[in-house]
Structures are given as structure tokens and as C-alpha cells.
Design a protein around this motif. Sequence first.
Motif, PDB file in Angstrom:
ATOM      1  N   HIS A  31     -24.483 -43.102 -67.901  1.00  7.57           N
ATOM      2  CA  HIS A  31     -24.332 -42.235 -69.062  1.00  7.57           C
ATOM      3  C   HIS A  31     -23.155 -41.303 -68.848  1.00  7.57           C
ATOM      4  N   LEU A  34     -18.604 -38.652 -74.759  1.00  8.39           N
ATOM      5  CA  LEU A  34     -17.746 -39.320 -75.733  1.00  8.39           C
ATOM      6  C   LEU A  34     -16.751 -38.314 -76.304  1.00  8.39           C
ATOM      7  N   PHE A  65     -14.055 -42.087 -73.328  1.00  9.19           N
ATOM      8  CA  PHE A  65     -15.342 -41.713 -72.744  1.00  9.19           C
ATOM      9  C   PHE A  65     -15.128 -41.324 -71.288  1.00  9.19           C
ATOM     10  N   TRP A  92     -22.393 -37.958 -76.534  1.00 14.03           N
ATOM     11  CA  TRP A  92     -22.565 -38.612 -75.245  1.00 14.03           C
ATOM     12  C   TRP A  92     -23.144 -40.008 -75.449  1.00 14.03           C
ATOM     13  N   PHE A  93     -23.197 -40.781 -74.370  1.00 13.24           N
ATOM     14  CA  PHE A  93     -23.735 -42.135 -74.429  1.00 13.24           C
ATOM     15  C   PHE A  93     -24.683 -42.354 -73.260  1.00 13.24           C
ATOM     16  N   SER A  94     -25.569 -43.312 -73.447  1.00 16.09           N
ATOM     17  CA  SER A  94     -26.507 -43.709 -72.404  1.00 16.09           C
ATOM     18  C   SER A  94     -26.589 -45.226 -72.399  1.00 16.09           C
ATOM     19  N   GLU A 107     -33.432 -38.519 -73.660  1.00 20.53           N
ATOM     20  CA  GLU A 107     -32.190 -38.590 -74.434  1.00 20.53           C
ATOM     21  C   GLU A 107     -32.250 -37.683 -75.662  1.00 20.53           C
ATOM     22  N   THR A 111     -29.502 -34.683 -76.173  1.00 22.48           N
ATOM     23  CA  THR A 111     -28.714 -34.621 -77.406  1.00 22.48           C
ATOM     24  C   THR A 111     -28.957 -33.320 -78.150  1.00 22.48           C
ATOM     25  N   LEU A 143     -24.585 -42.507 -78.528  1.00 24.09           N
ATOM     26  CA  LEU A 143     -24.370 -43.954 -78.496  1.00 24.09           C
ATOM     27  C   LEU A 143     -25.262 -44.544 -77.414  1.00 24.09           C
ATOM     28  N   TYR A 163     -25.899 -52.359 -78.767  1.00 23.05           N
ATOM     29  CA  TYR A 163     -25.542 -50.948 -78.874  1.00 23.05           C
ATOM     30  C   TYR A 163     -25.903 -50.448 -80.270  1.00 23.05           C
ATOM     31  N   ALA A 165     -25.579 -46.596 -82.686  1.00 25.74           N
ATOM     32  CA  ALA A 165     -25.059 -45.232 -82.771  1.00 25.74           C
ATOM     33  C   ALA A 165     -25.983 -44.370 -83.621  1.00 25.74           C
TER      34      ALA A 165
END
Length: 309
Positions: A31, A34, A65, A92-94, A107, A111, A143, A163, A165
Motif C-alpha cells: 500500500h 496516490l 504513486f 492512497w491505494f491498497s 482501509e 481513508t 484504489l 482493481y 476505485a
Amino acid sequence: MDDQPLQKIAISGPTLASLIQRFSTSPSSLHGLLFGHVTPLPLTLSDDDDDTSSSATLLAIVTGFLTSPSFHDSSGTVLPSSLPTSSPLLGWFSARRRSPLRPSMREFSVTSSLSSLSQFSSQIQNPNSISSESSLFPPCIFLLLASPSSSDHHHSHVHTHEYRAFQFRPASLSFEPRSLDVVNIGPAFRGHYGAFAPNSNLPPLDCGPHDSPMISDGGDETMGKMKQATKDQRELNQCAEGFEVGRLSRMMGSEAKNYTEGLEELYQKMLVKIENLSGLVEKSSAMVIEQENHNRKLKHKILRSAASE
């Protein structure tokens, strides 16, 4: 700052491919953050549109990222001191393996904490019809990437990654799915050129039209122009050796279209410079390998002589 809805999220193909590749080669879950920017979209209304889609006039474009495993604690609270401030933060992304494609409670907490940090909100670019009070966008994009949870996928030669979003809405404390457009070469890709930075750009040179320093009458001014011309020529030689810096002025303005031969010559000299540098690197690498082989032979010779004694 209003809770403004996004119409969609866009990401360039190379950025998404790089993120998936990083996820594929990672030994565990991944993770990070972004980065990108938010731009307004033209408002279009129709009888078929609902209230949410008609009011969603923003487009978020992900341009980069950063994998960062330590920007939040175990409870999901984001640590502001660990967040970079050099680039606009979108969210952010995981990325996790063999798990369902839906946000977890952890998560959700991360967030929610990240979107509440108003000091990391990014400025909406070209806010034509957006008031100054609502021209900031919080880092509320999430994401999620996952690999299939089937047991036979691990032994398959085809690797599939999913994936999805989301935009976190602080007002309702909920995730809202958003379409993710993978943007490649085409008209919609033009906005991504603003984030392009050349790896080997030409130095800033004074290539505008001016009198020759050899025929000017000013003493100190003439000497200054000569020194500047020499400096510019030396810097240009590092990119395209042998190309006169004064010829660059012909490649600008309305007459540039009539000087394609000069542009081709500049490009050719740049290729020659790169080829020469590549040759030097190849020769130096060969010398290093030769020296390593020589050292290895000496080492073996010393070991054999020591063993015989």
C-alpha cells in the motif's frame, strides 16, 4: 470546503502497469500514496441524469504513486509527519493477495483519517465556475487492487489482477465507487503531458536574435556576450557536439518550418553524442570485466601456491 463528488478517476496506462508490476513482485501486501491533480469537467444536464451524476463535475487524474508502508499506525490513523508535501496528494491505494475486492475496516479507517487532513487538500486546476471556498479537494480517493482468491490461480501461467476505485465521502462516512479510466495515447491523454519531465533536457540557452559580439561597439557588453556565447556553446556541446548555438534561433518562430534540415542535423548530432557515450560505457565495462578476471586468476594462483606449501 465542500464534499464535492467526482465524476470519474483517470490513470495513465504506464502508471497503472507500474503499480501492478510492483504489486506482482512484492512478497506481501502493498500500500502507498496516490498523487495527481483534479480538474473540472463541463457540466452536462439531461432528463436521464440523476442528481449525483449531474452535480459531479470533477475529474481526478492519477499521475504517480509512492509505496509507503508507514504513513499510518496500527489503528488506521494517518501520521501527517510521514506524508510528503512536494506533490498534490489525491489519496492512497491498497494491494492485497487472494482477497475480495471490497474495502476492509482498516482501509475505511485509513481513508477516513486521510481525507480529514485538510492541510493536504490539493488545489483544483482551472476552477472556472467553482467558488474559491470550494476550490480545494481532500485526499479522499482509494484504489483497491487484489488478486483472485482461487487456489489454482497461484499455479497458473496467466496472472489476473482486479482493481476498483472509490471516493470516500466524509459527509456520509461511506465509500462510493467511481469509474476508473485507463488513459493511453489519444486525445484524452493530452492532459497528462503537463506532468512530463524529460530525462535529458537541453540546457537553457540564449538563442534569440542579437548582434554578433565581434561587430558590437560596447566593450564590457561585448565581452559579456562573448563569454555567454562561449558558455552556451559549451553546454550545447554536452548534448549535441559541433552544433552552433546561434542556429537555434532559426528553429523558433514562423521560420521554423523552413529549417527542418537544421533540426534533423541537431537530432543526428545528439544521437552521435549518445552513441559515443554508450561506446565509452561499453569499453569501461569491458575493462572492468577484464580486471575482475585478472584478479580472479591471481587469487586462484595464490590459493594454489598456498595449498602446495
